[in-house]
Structures are given as structure tokens and as C-alpha cells.
Design a protein around this motif. Structure first.
Motif, mmCIF file in Angstrom:
data_model
loop_
_atom_site.group_PDB
_atom_site.id
_atom_site.type_symbol
_atom_site.label_atom_id
_atom_site.label_comp_id
_atom_site.label_asym_id
_atom_site.label_seq_id
_atom_site.Cartn_x
_atom_site.Cartn_y
_atom_site.Cartn_z
ATOM 1 N N GLY A 1 3.830 -14.171 -2.117
ATOM 2 C CA GLY A 1 5.179 -13.825 -2.547
ATOM 3 C C GLY A 1 5.828 -12.918 -1.526
ATOM 4 N N THR A 2 6.943 -12.305 -1.915
ATOM 5 C CA THR A 2 7.695 -11.431 -1.020
ATOM 6 C C THR A 2 7.824 -10.053 -1.632
ATOM 7 O OG1 THR A 2 8.969 -13.317 -0.187
ATOM 8 C CG2 THR A 2 9.868 -11.123 0.218
ATOM 9 N N LEU A 3 7.594 -9.037 -0.810
ATOM 10 C CA LEU A 3 7.755 -7.646 -1.227
ATOM 11 C C LEU A 3 9.129 -7.161 -0.765
ATOM 12 C CD1 LEU A 3 6.206 -5.287 -2.566
ATOM 13 C CD2 LEU A 3 5.449 -4.621 -0.273
ATOM 14 N N TYR A 4 9.829 -6.475 -1.660
ATOM 15 C CA TYR A 4 11.162 -5.955 -1.383
ATOM 16 C C TYR A 4 11.186 -4.446 -1.638
ATOM 17 C CZ TYR A 4 12.630 -10.875 -1.982
ATOM 18 O OH TYR A 4 12.781 -12.235 -1.882
ATOM 19 N N VAL A 5 12.180 -3.788 -1.055
ATOM 20 C CA VAL A 5 12.400 -2.367 -1.293
ATOM 21 C C VAL A 5 13.881 -2.167 -1.625
ATOM 22 C CG1 VAL A 5 12.833 -1.809 1.138
ATOM 23 C CG2 VAL A 5 11.919 -0.043 -0.404
ATOM 24 N N GLY B 1 11.009 11.532 -1.676
ATOM 25 C CA GLY B 1 11.656 10.814 -0.589
ATOM 26 C C GLY B 1 11.107 9.438 -0.299
ATOM 27 N N GLU B 2 10.223 8.926 -1.149
ATOM 28 C CA GLU B 2 9.726 7.563 -0.935
ATOM 29 C C GLU B 2 10.560 6.566 -1.750
ATOM 30 O OE1 GLU B 2 7.873 6.467 1.376
ATOM 31 O OE2 GLU B 2 7.180 8.388 2.161
ATOM 32 N N PHE B 3 10.081 5.338 -1.901
ATOM 33 C CA PHE B 3 10.957 4.238 -2.255
ATOM 34 C C PHE B 3 10.556 3.514 -3.551
ATOM 35 C CE2 PHE B 3 10.683 4.216 2.544
ATOM 36 C CZ PHE B 3 11.863 4.919 2.740
ATOM 37 N N ARG C 1 0.862 -1.190 0.000
ATOM 38 C CA ARG C 1 0.000 0.000 0.000
ATOM 39 C C ARG C 1 0.891 1.229 0.000
ATOM 40 N NH1 ARG C 1 -2.099 2.714 4.635
ATOM 41 N NH2 ARG C 1 -3.812 4.149 4.150
ATOM 42 N N ILE C 2 0.992 1.849 -1.146
ATOM 43 C CA ILE C 2 1.806 3.030 -1.355
ATOM 44 C C ILE C 2 1.079 3.925 -2.346
ATOM 45 C CG2 ILE C 2 4.007 1.882 -0.848
ATOM 46 C CD1 ILE C 2 4.421 1.529 -3.869
ATOM 47 N N LYS C 3 1.694 5.017 -2.746
ATOM 48 C CA LYS C 3 1.137 5.817 -3.838
ATOM 49 C C LYS C 3 1.704 5.255 -5.141
ATOM 50 C CE LYS C 3 0.245 9.981 -1.146
ATOM 51 N NZ LYS C 3 0.484 11.448 -1.010
ATOM 52 N N HIS C 4 1.063 4.182 -5.588
ATOM 53 C CA HIS C 4 1.560 3.427 -6.740
ATOM 54 C C HIS C 4 1.532 4.280 -8.012
ATOM 55 C CE1 HIS C 4 1.864 -0.658 -5.102
ATOM 56 N NE2 HIS C 4 0.795 -0.378 -4.361
ATOM 57 N N GLU C 5 2.652 4.317 -8.702
ATOM 58 C CA GLU C 5 2.697 4.958 -10.013
ATOM 59 C C GLU C 5 2.293 3.959 -11.088
ATOM 60 O OE1 GLU C 5 3.245 8.066 -12.775
ATOM 61 O OE2 GLU C 5 3.142 8.075 -10.594
ATOM 62 N N ALA D 1 9.193 -0.170 4.953
ATOM 63 C CA ALA D 1 10.384 0.131 4.151
ATOM 64 C C ALA D 1 11.352 1.028 4.915
ATOM 65 C CB ALA D 1 9.967 0.781 2.842
ATOM 66 N N SER D 2 10.813 1.949 5.705
ATOM 67 C CA SER D 2 11.683 2.803 6.512
ATOM 68 C C SER D 2 12.453 1.983 7.543
ATOM 69 C CB SER D 2 10.855 3.880 7.223
ATOM 70 O OG SER D 2 10.324 4.816 6.309
ATOM 71 N N LYS D 3 11.808 0.983 8.096
ATOM 72 C CA LYS D 3 12.453 0.168 9.131
ATOM 73 C C LYS D 3 13.689 -0.564 8.627
ATOM 74 C CE LYS D 3 8.432 -0.781 12.133
ATOM 75 N NZ LYS D 3 9.062 -0.488 13.437
ATOM 76 N N VAL D 4 13.703 -0.946 7.347
ATOM 77 C CA VAL D 4 14.844 -1.722 6.838
ATOM 78 C C VAL D 4 15.905 -0.836 6.192
ATOM 79 C CG1 VAL D 4 13.420 -3.772 6.537
ATOM 80 C CG2 VAL D 4 13.739 -2.199 4.598
ATOM 81 N N GLY D 5 15.688 0.486 6.154
ATOM 82 C CA GLY D 5 16.726 1.390 5.664
ATOM 83 C C GLY D 5 16.812 1.526 4.164
ATOM 84 N N ALA D 6 15.665 1.572 3.474
ATOM 85 C CA ALA D 6 15.655 1.750 2.025
ATOM 86 C C ALA D 6 16.152 3.146 1.644
ATOM 87 C CB ALA D 6 14.235 1.533 1.493
ATOM 88 N N THR D 7 16.528 3.309 0.377
ATOM 89 C CA THR D 7 17.038 4.580 -0.124
ATOM 90 C C THR D 7 15.894 5.497 -0.514
ATOM 91 O OG1 THR D 7 19.029 3.510 -0.987
ATOM 92 C CG2 THR D 7 18.492 5.683 -1.866
ATOM 93 N N THR D 8 15.859 6.697 0.074
ATOM 94 C CA THR D 8 14.851 7.681 -0.326
ATOM 95 C C THR D 8 15.159 8.153 -1.741
ATOM 96 O OG1 THR D 8 16.127 9.503 0.631
ATOM 97 C CG2 THR D 8 14.477 8.450 2.039
ATOM 98 N N MET D 9 14.113 8.279 -2.562
ATOM 99 C CA MET D 9 14.292 8.554 -3.984
ATOM 100 C C MET D 9 13.584 9.849 -4.381
ATOM 101 S SD MET D 9 16.066 5.846 -4.826
ATOM 102 C CE MET D 9 15.977 5.557 -6.590
ATOM 103 N N ASP D 10 13.974 10.391 -5.543
ATOM 104 C CA ASP D 10 13.392 11.624 -6.066
ATOM 105 C C ASP D 10 12.123 11.329 -6.856
ATOM 106 O OD1 ASP D 10 15.415 13.030 -4.924
ATOM 107 O OD2 ASP D 10 16.507 13.442 -6.760
ATOM 108 N N ARG D 11 11.065 11.001 -6.132
ATOM 109 C CA ARG D 11 9.756 10.694 -6.710
ATOM 110 C C ARG D 11 9.845 9.554 -7.743
ATOM 111 N NH1 ARG D 11 6.547 15.364 -9.220
ATOM 112 N NH2 ARG D 11 5.082 13.632 -9.465
#
Length: 637
Positions: free
Chosen positions: A382-386, A357-359, A331-335, A420-430
């Protein structure tokens, strides 16, 4: 509600208005980390990403002399110049015509839009919706069927007699609800060109009141149960449908993006649940649904927003089928949702979360796709990854599991950003559209822009809504990034299901006419003849040519001087060459594309034009799908 008219704010501006990003003071630490990796960040900035754009970072495709000699044939058109007018321009030897316009009937019982009175409630679920976005074409028997998203509505033109277009009744709300969502329609080419097949058995409108099912780990969870749905499996509607995807088994994936703007509270002092802030859910809405439809009043239905923000699977071959919200995809702001089959047959879905700043995410199914086999659980189990990017040009996919996050699986699927924040994903430029190359094992993501990746005057650095620092790094190397970039990655072992990858920057958009050197001029494959800003939509054609669509600043002034209106460009992944193919009317975004079955027609979406497009002066601006063909009817995709 505030007296400010927010109808014309972009969704980013809406979020900024209600939820300005916080800042942290630990700036020295994050910058030191970003720049200390063998000076890589400084090198990217100094070179304008030239080295990265041309593929010196990792596992690049080799370019033979024969490929180089053949590079010109990848662009069988004369590039078009920028434009600032109110129509579509395509290259010499090509032509365009409207296929479907906002308010155009899908059924003979409906009539075309009334420019003075808008669309009636009776017609609102029988006509082509507003603000076309992601789309896919399906061949079903002898029919060609397009499924296309309708991201949002312009209130004033749908409710022209209401102040600021705000609803005054439940009927008004239903008109707005019906004009969004998805259109499924049969199309055919005849003597008059491409047309909607009115009354086709495939035609249907899917909107904010269409019955749907929740599936996957969050289905039946207490987090998604409501008084109207005590079992947490039956929901209504799909919201803010942005990008799209297509499964190998012939279904359509529509992606719910900025769903937060539909939910509000009629109780001024209602305490919003803590998880709302990360998703930008506030007491005020853009459409006023909550005033007349209790489903959208969070003071009465606090779980309802947790039933939105998913990838929704639709069967375009059966107009009676029930769409399914696949919660395992997060559940995110899916593009969009880019689907590819891995080497062992597992299904991989790449997804971007479109907010500063999201992933960037990836889902890998447990099961194997077998043509003609059972596909009912492939997007549930299945498995979700970031993604986590290193400054050395490598990266890894971090699994979002109970063990890695300390959260239950239903919580991971409902509060995916927090996981995703808990596992330390990289914040991205939209991170917006993702595209996978059909002729090479690689994937691309448009990082549209991020004006908030910046150092403040007091030395603080902005974060995303969850408090994750938006530090400068190699994949997001610019402060106040108004232009955007496209990142490309190469899965280890040529396997999209692999947990590691190498990456580079395919391009950094910029303006070399204003910024003669440095990072804001763009990468070496950007010049004054092809420059643009804010790459957004993106899709490969069957030959491996990458088609890039923009949704950016078209003021043609200041930092954007000379860039004109939004546009669509073609890019060669091998050489890095970029050429402009199409320019849009003033004010419009170019978004969504697909091809006819014979690849002789390229369908392209023109969203929210300011001008009276495509019908001419004195007419309403209408979001439109245009059909583009070569005059000699040769293949173009």
C-alpha cells in the motif's frame, strides 16, 4: 552512565534530557505565513477556538432540532467532579471492580506478585504485565479475549533489591523484558464478576524476547540485517507498546512507541549512526539492557534499533502464532493504529507519531478487504501518507514514495520521519490516539500538548529533532501548549482513502478557572465543570460517543489548579458537549479501553498509580484494568 536517576522521567522528559530541540532564527517568515491567511490564526486565538470547536471550518454534520433535543440522552450519567484522592470514581448508578492487576497470574503454575521481592524470573512471563495501555476485546467462538499492552516497567518495584532498580545480571534484564509487551487473556463474567480465565488456551505473554517476523518493504533490507539475522526477517520482541488497534479480520495491532530508550552503547566513544538522532537513540538507556544483552548494545548491533518502532500484528485466536511487524506502516513512535475500511474496500490505517513536532500519518492498502478472504498482504502492500494542514481548514495527504522523497522504499519504511520531513508535512503537538467515528465519516486525533511550540527570548523558534520548525498555525495555535487539543477531519467524498480533507478543532483543552479568557481558557465547550488537560487515549463506542482519556499534569496547582487527577470524559461529536465520567487515582494515567461483547461492561486501564491502588493501604501500587458496569446492567457502550 550518568548518576542521574532517570527511571521516573516521562518519555518526553527523557528525550528532552538527551536531545534538546534545536532552534532556528527564521522566525519572522514562519509566523508571517501562519498569521497571514485571512487572519485565521488570530481568530482562533481570540475566540479560544470556539468557532472551530463548534464546527464552522468545514464539512460539518448538520444538527437538527431533533438531535439537539435528544442531546441529553447521549449522556446517561451524572458527571463526576474532579478528585485528588487515591481511587477510581464513577457516576452514581455505576460501579467498578478490578479485572486484571500487574503481577496477577495467567496460569496456575504462577503465583501473585510478592510485594517485597517483586516477580520472579520463573513467573515473569506467566503473569499480567505492568503499566497497562491500549487494549481490544475479541469474540472467538464463545470466548471473550482481551489483548492489552504493557508500555514500560518501574524498575524499583520489579527489582526492589537493586540500587535504583537497575539490573545486575542477565536474569534481572529478562525480568524487566518479560514484564513489558502484550498480554492476551480470556476473560469471563460470573458470580464474582469479571475474572481472568486462568490457563485458557488463548492466554499468552508476548514480550521483548518473543520471536517475530518483519514483513513489508523493509523486510530483508540491509538496514535491518544483523549478525543473528543475516536475512533481515526474523527478529525478537516488541517494545514500549502504547496504543492499539483492531483489524476487520480479527487481529490485534500493538504499537511500538518510545523504543529508543532500550538501546545504548557499552563503548563510550562509539559514533552513533546519523539517523539515530531523529529517533532519540543515545548511548545511555533507561533499563541497562545493553550491559548484559548484546542485542541492545548498538556498538555491537547498530541495526537492531531499526527493527523496532513498528505496528505489530498479533492473532489472538492462536497462542502459537508468530507476531508480524508491518513495516509498510512506517517506523515512528506509534501511539495507536485506527483501522477503517474505505468506500471501495481498501484498508485505511491512521497513526500518530507521539513526539513534539512530529506528524500524523495514514496508510492505504492496494488490495481490497473481503471478509473471509486473504488478508496477508493488506498491511504490506500500500501507500503511506503524511498530513499537511492548511490554515483555511483544509488539508491533504502527501504520499511517501520514491518519487516524492528521493528515498528507496525500505528507507521510507525505516526512516519514516525523515521521509515525512522531505515532503513538508505539518508539525503537530504530539499526535497521539486517532479514532474514527462508526456512525459518521470523520476521524479525530488527540494532540496532547507541546511546551516547545514557543518563541525563545532571542527570537528563535524551536524545531523538532529533524529541524522542522514548530511554527504556530491554525491546527496548533498556541505557544507553550500545556493543555492540548483534539483535531477532527472529514475526508473528501466521504472516503477515508481520499487524498484531501477538511478539518476543525473539536475542542481545545484549557483552564477557564485560571485563564478567564483567551486561548488558554480553552474552547467554548470547555468549562469549570468539565475542564482537563492533555487528551491522550480516545475511542468511540458503538453509538458514536467519543470517550477521551487524559495523561497530563495532576498537580492541581498553578495553570492546572482545579483540574484534579487524570480522568475519562465522554464527548458528543454533534453538539460538542463534554462530560466527565471517571477520575483516576493520584499519579495515574487513564489509558486503554474496550467493551464486552454485550456492551454492558466498559473496561478501562489505570496506569502507574502513585497510590496503593487497587488493593488499599500497605499494598503496592498496581496498574490495573477495571471493569465498569451500570447497577441495572444496562448497555454503556
Amino acid at each position: 552512565m550518568t548518576e542521574t536517576n532517570t527511571n521516573h522521567l516521562s518519555w518526553d522528559e527523557w528525550d528532552e534530557l538527551h536531545n534538546p530541540p534545536p532552534a532556528v532564527t527564521d522566525f519572522d517568515r514562519v509566523v508571517e505565513r501562519a498569521v497571514s491567511r485571512r487572519g485565521f490564526l488570530g481568530g482562533v486565538l481570540a475566540l479560544g477556538s470556539a468557532a472551530a470547536a463548534m464546527g464552522t471550518l468545514g464539512n460539518l454534520m448538520s444538527t437538527t432540532s431533533a438531535q439537539a433535543q435528544d442531546a441529553g440522552s447521549r449522556f446517561p450519567f451524572k458527571p463526576v467532579p474532579v478528585s485528588t484522592d487515591n481511587t477510581v470514581h464513577v457516576p452514581e448508578g455505576y460501579r467498578w471492580e478490578p479485572l486484571a492487576k500487574w503481577g496477577q497470574p495467567l496460569f496456575s503454575t504462577a503465583s501473585d506478585i510478592d510485594p517485597m521481592n517483586g516477580v520472579s524470573l520463573e513467573n515473569s512471563d506467566k503473569v499480567f504485565g505492568e503499566n497497562t495501555d491500549g487494549m481490544e476485546l475479541f469474540v472467538i467462538g464463545s470466548a471473550q479475549v482481551i489483548a492489552v499492552n504493557h508500555e514500560y516497567v518501574n524498575n524499583e518495584t520489579n527489582l526492589p533489591h537493586n540500587e535504583k532498580g537497575m539490573p545486575k545480571s542477565l536474569d534481572d534484564v529478562k525480568i524487566l523484558q518479560h514484564m513489558q509487551g502484550v498480554t492476551v487473556m480470556e476473560v469471563a463474567e460470573g458470580e464474582k464478576g469479571w475474572q481472568i480465565v486462568v490457563d485458557s488456551k488463548f492466554n499468552r505473554r508476548i514480550h521483548h524476547n518473543t520471536p517475530m517476523k518483519l514483513s513489508g518493504p523493509a523486510a530483508g533490507s540491509d538496514l535491518v540485517k544483523t549478525a543473528a539475522d543475516p536475512n533481515g526477517v526474523d527478529c525478537l520482541g516488541t517494545f514500549n507498546n502504547c496504543g492499539a488497534g483492531k483489524t476487520p479480520w480479527g487481529t490485534y495491532l500493538t504499537c511500538e512507541e518510545n523504543f529508543n530508550g532500550y538501546f545504548g552503547s557499552t563503548v563510550a566513544d562509539f559514533k552513533l549512526p546519523d539517523d539515530y538522532k531523529r529517533y532519540g537513540i543515545v548511548a545511555e538507556t533507561r533499563y541497562g539492557y545493553e550491559l548484559f544483552d548484546e542485542r541492545f548494545d548498538v556498538s555491537k548491533n547498530p541495526n537492531e534499533p531499526r527493527r523496532a518502532g513498528y505496528v505489530v500484528e498479533i492473532d489472538p485466536s492462536d497462542a502459537s502464532s508468530t507476531p508480524i511487524k508491518r513495516t509498510a506502516l512506517g517506523r515512528i513512535k506509534h501511539e495507536n493504529a485506527a483501522v477503517v475500511v474505505a468506500r471501495d474496500g481498501r484498508v485505511v490505517v491512521y497513526m500518530g507519531d507521539d513526539e513534539r513536532g512530529e506528524f500524523l500519518y495514514k496508510y492505504v492498502s492496494n488490495g481490497i478487504y473481503v471478509p473471509g478472504g486473504d488478508t496477508s498482504t493488506l498491511l504490506d502492500e500500500g501507500t503511506l501518507y503524511v498530513a499537511k494542514f492548511s490554515d483555511e481548514g483544509t488539508g491533504e495527504w502527501l504520499a511517501l514514495t520514491e518519487e516524492t522523497t528521493g528515498m528507496k522504499m525500505d528507507e521510507i519504511c525505516v526512516f519514516t520521519r525523515q521521509a515525512a520531513s522531505k515532503v513538508g508535512a505539518t508539525t503537530m503537538d504530539r499526535p497521539e490516539w486517532v479514532a474514527t467515528n462508526p456512525v459518521a465519516i470523520e476521524a479525530y486525533c488527540c494532540l496532547t500538548n507541546n511546551s516547545n511550540r514557543a518563541v525563545l527570548k532571542d527570537g528563535k523558534m524551536k524545531t523538532n529533532a529533524g529541524g522542522d520548525v514548530m511554527a504556530l498555525n491554525a491546527v496548533n495555535p498556541r505557544e507553550a501548549n500545556e493543555y492540548g487539543q483534539i483535531v477532527r477531519w472529514y475526508p473528501e467524498n466521504d472516503d477515508h482513502a481520499d487524498g484531501k480533507f477538511k478539518w476543525d478543532l473539536f475542542l481545545m483543552a484549557g483552564n477557564p478557572a485560571v485563564h478567564k479568557d483567551g486561548p488558554y481558557a480553552g474552547s467554548s465547550n470547555i468549562n469549570e465543570g468539565n475542564m482537563f488537560n492533555s487528551p491522550d487515549g480516545m475511542m468511540f463506542d458503538s453509538t458514536g460517543l467519543l470517550w477521551i482519556q487524559t495523561d497530563g499534569e495532576d498537580s492541581n496547582e498553578g495553570d492546572f489548579a482545579g483540574q484534579g487527577n487524570n480522568q475519562m470524559l465522554a464527548g458528543d461529536p454533534v453538539t460538542g458537549r463534554i462530560e466527565r465520567f471517571l477520575t483516576a487515582p493520584k499519579g495515574a494515567e487513564v489509558t486503554g479501553q474496550t467493551w464486552s461483547a454485550d456492551k454492558r461492561t466498559h473496561f478501562v486501564g489505570i496506569q502507574h498509580p502513585d497510590a496503593p491502588f487497587p488493593d488499599g493501604e500497605g499494598k503496592l501500587p498496581r496498574s490495573t484494568i477495571v471493569a465498569i458496569k451500570k447497577n441495572d446492567n444496562a448497555r454503556i457502550g
